[in-house]
Write an enzyme that holds these catalytic residues in place. Structure first.
Site, PDB file in Angstrom:
ATOM      1  N   TRP A 145      48.139  37.546  36.100  1.00 48.99           N
ATOM      2  CA  TRP A 145      47.513  37.281  37.399  1.00 48.99           C
ATOM      3  C   TRP A 145      47.345  35.786  37.631  1.00 48.99           C
ATOM      4  CZ3 TRP A 145      43.050  34.881  39.054  1.00 48.99           C
ATOM      5  CH2 TRP A 145      42.657  35.129  40.385  1.00 48.99           C
ATOM      6  N   ASP A 164      47.948  44.088  40.168  1.00 47.40           N
ATOM      7  CA  ASP A 164      46.713  44.394  39.457  1.00 47.40           C
ATOM      8  C   ASP A 164      45.483  43.842  40.163  1.00 47.40           C
ATOM      9  OD1 ASP A 164      47.838  45.757  37.125  1.00 47.40           O
ATOM     10  OD2 ASP A 164      48.682  43.810  36.591  1.00 47.40           O
ATOM     11  N   ASP A 165      45.677  43.097  41.236  1.00 49.89           N
ATOM     12  CA  ASP A 165      44.564  42.479  41.946  1.00 49.89           C
ATOM     13  C   ASP A 165      43.817  43.534  42.774  1.00 49.89           C
ATOM     14  OD1 ASP A 165      43.691  39.485  43.057  1.00 49.89           O
ATOM     15  OD2 ASP A 165      43.456  41.070  44.534  1.00 49.89           O
ATOM     16  N   LEU A 166      42.502  43.624  42.578  1.00 43.79           N
ATOM     17  CA  LEU A 166      41.722  44.655  43.266  1.00 43.79           C
ATOM     18  C   LEU A 166      41.722  44.457  44.781  1.00 43.79           C
ATOM     19  CD1 LEU A 166      38.661  45.112  40.887  1.00 43.79           C
ATOM     20  CD2 LEU A 166      40.644  46.603  41.159  1.00 43.79           C
ATOM     21  N   GLY A 167      41.683  43.196  45.233  1.00 44.26           N
ATOM     22  CA  GLY A 167      41.716  42.935  46.666  1.00 44.26           C
ATOM     23  C   GLY A 167      43.022  43.395  47.295  1.00 44.26           C
TER      24      GLY A 167
END
Length: 215
Positions: A145, A164-167
């Site tokens: 990331w 993999d970024d939640l946003g």
């Protein structure tokens, strides 16, 4: 050997994505064009950027900025690299508020820079995205990331999707009206239609994730 320029045509990306994906395009029309990131035009040192990324991990922006400021004062420079970080020992780093794990990560980064394992900006200009990721993630404290953020915001690479970024996942959930956030695997598959402008699509997904819910 191909060279990759920093940044891309956001107008072309806007037009392409609106036509390519109706669901995302509806949100894009609502939000309007997102301008190019100003950092694409600024010079930067990859080692300095990685060192700052390490120091900022798991801290609020204000707390991290305070620690970075202390480190800069201790080394007498606003650039973090082997030549400057090599002038400060671990005790002094800890006195600046740097945790033991982060100090170890900085030492590994410095060692790898000295060994020529960290490509400089000129060398990165000839490297594909995946090659840059493969070169940097072996460094302690540097994950995929972190490198993806460098590719997007420093190097201006047009086709990066941080699955993999939640946003990003939350934004994709809202775009498609899903009950739950998509898995990284399903997001990667969904994002294939956004190529070669997945970076620009990501800008919108972050913005969409932060928008208030209707009503």
């Amino acid at each position: 050997m191909p060279r990759y320029r920093r940044g891309f045509d956001v107008d072309a990306a806007f037009a392409y994505l609106r036509k390519r994906d109706r669901a995302l395009g509806a949100w894009m029309r609502r939000i309007g064009p997102i301008e190019a990131d100003a950092r694409w035009r600024k010079s930067f040192d990859p080692v300095d950027a990685l060192a700052r990324a390490i120091l900022y991990q798991q801290l609020s922006g204000k707390a991290a900025a305070t620690i970075v400021g202390r480190v800069e004062a201790a080394i007498g420079s606003d650039r973090l690299h082997a030549g400057t970080l090599g002038t400060i020992d671990d005790v002094a780093l800890r006195a600046c508020g740097v945790s033991g794990n982060k100090a170890l990560a900085l030492r590994d980064l410095v060692r790898r820079e000295a060994a020529g394992e960290i490509p400089d900006r000129r060398r990165m200009a000839t490297m594909q995205d995946v090659a840059i990721i493969d070169a940097l993630v072996p460094t302690r404290g540097i994950g995929r990331w972190t490198v993806e953020m460098m590719l997007m915001f420093r190097l201006g690479r047009p086709d990066v999707l941080p699955i993999d970024d939640l946003g990003i996942r939350k934004g994709a959930q809202r775009v498609d009206g899903l009950d739950a956030m998509p898995t990284p695997k399903s997001l990667a598959e969904r994002g294939e239609r956004w190529g070669p402008y997945r970076t620009y699509a990501s800008f919108y997904l972050w913005r969409i994730a932060d928008m208030p819910s209707p009503g």
